[in-house]
Scaffold this motif. Structure first.
Motif, PDB file in Angstrom:
ATOM      1  N   ARG A  76       0.827  -1.214   0.000  1.00 40.78           N
ATOM      2  CA  ARG A  76       0.000   0.000   0.000  1.00 40.78           C
ATOM      3  C   ARG A  76       0.861   1.264   0.000  1.00 40.78           C
ATOM      4  NH1 ARG A  76      -1.448  -1.406   5.717  1.00 40.78           N
ATOM      5  NH2 ARG A  76       0.084  -0.213   6.892  1.00 40.78           N
ATOM      6  N   ALA A  81      -3.347  -1.410  -4.507  1.00 36.14           N
ATOM      7  CA  ALA A  81      -4.630  -1.526  -3.818  1.00 36.14           C
ATOM      8  C   ALA A  81      -4.688  -2.803  -2.982  1.00 36.14           C
ATOM      9  CB  ALA A  81      -5.777  -1.482  -4.821  1.00 36.14           C
ATOM     10  N   GLN A  82      -3.695  -2.972  -2.116  1.00 35.96           N
ATOM     11  CA  GLN A  82      -3.636  -4.110  -1.193  1.00 35.96           C
ATOM     12  C   GLN A  82      -2.935  -3.660   0.079  1.00 35.96           C
ATOM     13  OE1 GLN A  82      -1.229  -7.054  -3.182  1.00 35.96           O
ATOM     14  NE2 GLN A  82      -2.999  -8.093  -4.009  1.00 35.96           N
ATOM     15  N   ASP A  83      -3.283  -4.296   1.181  1.00 40.28           N
ATOM     16  CA  ASP A  83      -2.540  -4.125   2.430  1.00 40.28           C
ATOM     17  C   ASP A  83      -1.766  -5.423   2.592  1.00 40.28           C
ATOM     18  OD1 ASP A  83      -1.548  -3.468   4.892  1.00 40.28           O
ATOM     19  OD2 ASP A  83      -3.464  -3.572   5.943  1.00 40.28           O
ATOM     20  N   THR A 111      -4.625   3.215  -1.903  1.00 43.91           N
ATOM     21  CA  THR A 111      -5.986   3.159  -2.418  1.00 43.91           C
ATOM     22  C   THR A 111      -6.592   1.819  -2.040  1.00 43.91           C
ATOM     23  OG1 THR A 111      -7.339   3.467  -4.402  1.00 43.91           O
ATOM     24  CG2 THR A 111      -5.278   2.244  -4.685  1.00 43.91           C
ATOM     25  N   ASN A 112      -7.821   1.607  -2.420  1.00 42.99           N
ATOM     26  CA  ASN A 112      -8.445   0.304  -2.208  1.00 42.99           C
ATOM     27  C   ASN A 112      -8.920  -0.210  -3.557  1.00 42.99           C
ATOM     28  OD1 ASN A 112     -11.266   1.111  -2.718  1.00 42.99           O
ATOM     29  ND2 ASN A 112     -11.025   2.305  -0.838  1.00 42.99           N
TER      30      ASN A 112
END
Length: 131
Positions: A76, A81-83, A111-112
């Motif tokens: 991230r 778009a990942q944790d 972002t998501n």
């Protein structure tokens, strides 16, 4: 290199897992002698129970002429778009040591998946895209 041997979701068997390829990666580096290499894996690789195995791999790489660094990253921080936390083992031939620097982080780009794909989801008029 397969993550399952070091995953907290798996059994975490490390070097005792038949899927562990850490030393195979080390062998490949020794045989091909690249100027640099990167191994990527899950954070579990750094758990204390794997310390002897990782240290052994780093010693072999050092004897083969490489200076290695371990970096902990989260995708991230680079606008993905990942944790997703990951471990990178970055190695350079000793004559090149100091030539590598981790790229700067851009946490403001975090972002998501919904925001990242919104335009694609809404492109054909899908009414649920906003949700």
């Amino acid at each position: 290199m397969p993550c399952q041997p070091y995953s907290s979701d798996g059994n975490g068997l490390g070097k005792n897992d038949e899927r562990d390829l850490l030393l195979e990666g080390v062998r490949a580096v020794k045989e091909s002698q690249p100027r640099a290499f990167i191994f990527e894996n899950v954070e579990g690789l750094l758990h204390g129970k794997h310390a002897d195995h990782v240290a052994h791999a780093l010693r072999i790489l050092s004897k083969a002429g490489y200076s290695s660094e371990i970096h902990r990253i989260n995708t991230r921080d680079y606008g993905i778009a990942q944790d997703r936390s990951r471990i990178l083992i970055v190695g350079l031939r000793k004559g090149l040591a100091g030539a590598f620097r981790m790229p700067p982080k851009f946490p403001q780009l975090a972002t998501n998946i919904g925001d990242a794909l919104f335009d694609l989801m809404a492109a054909n008029g899908w009414s649920g895209a906003e949700d």
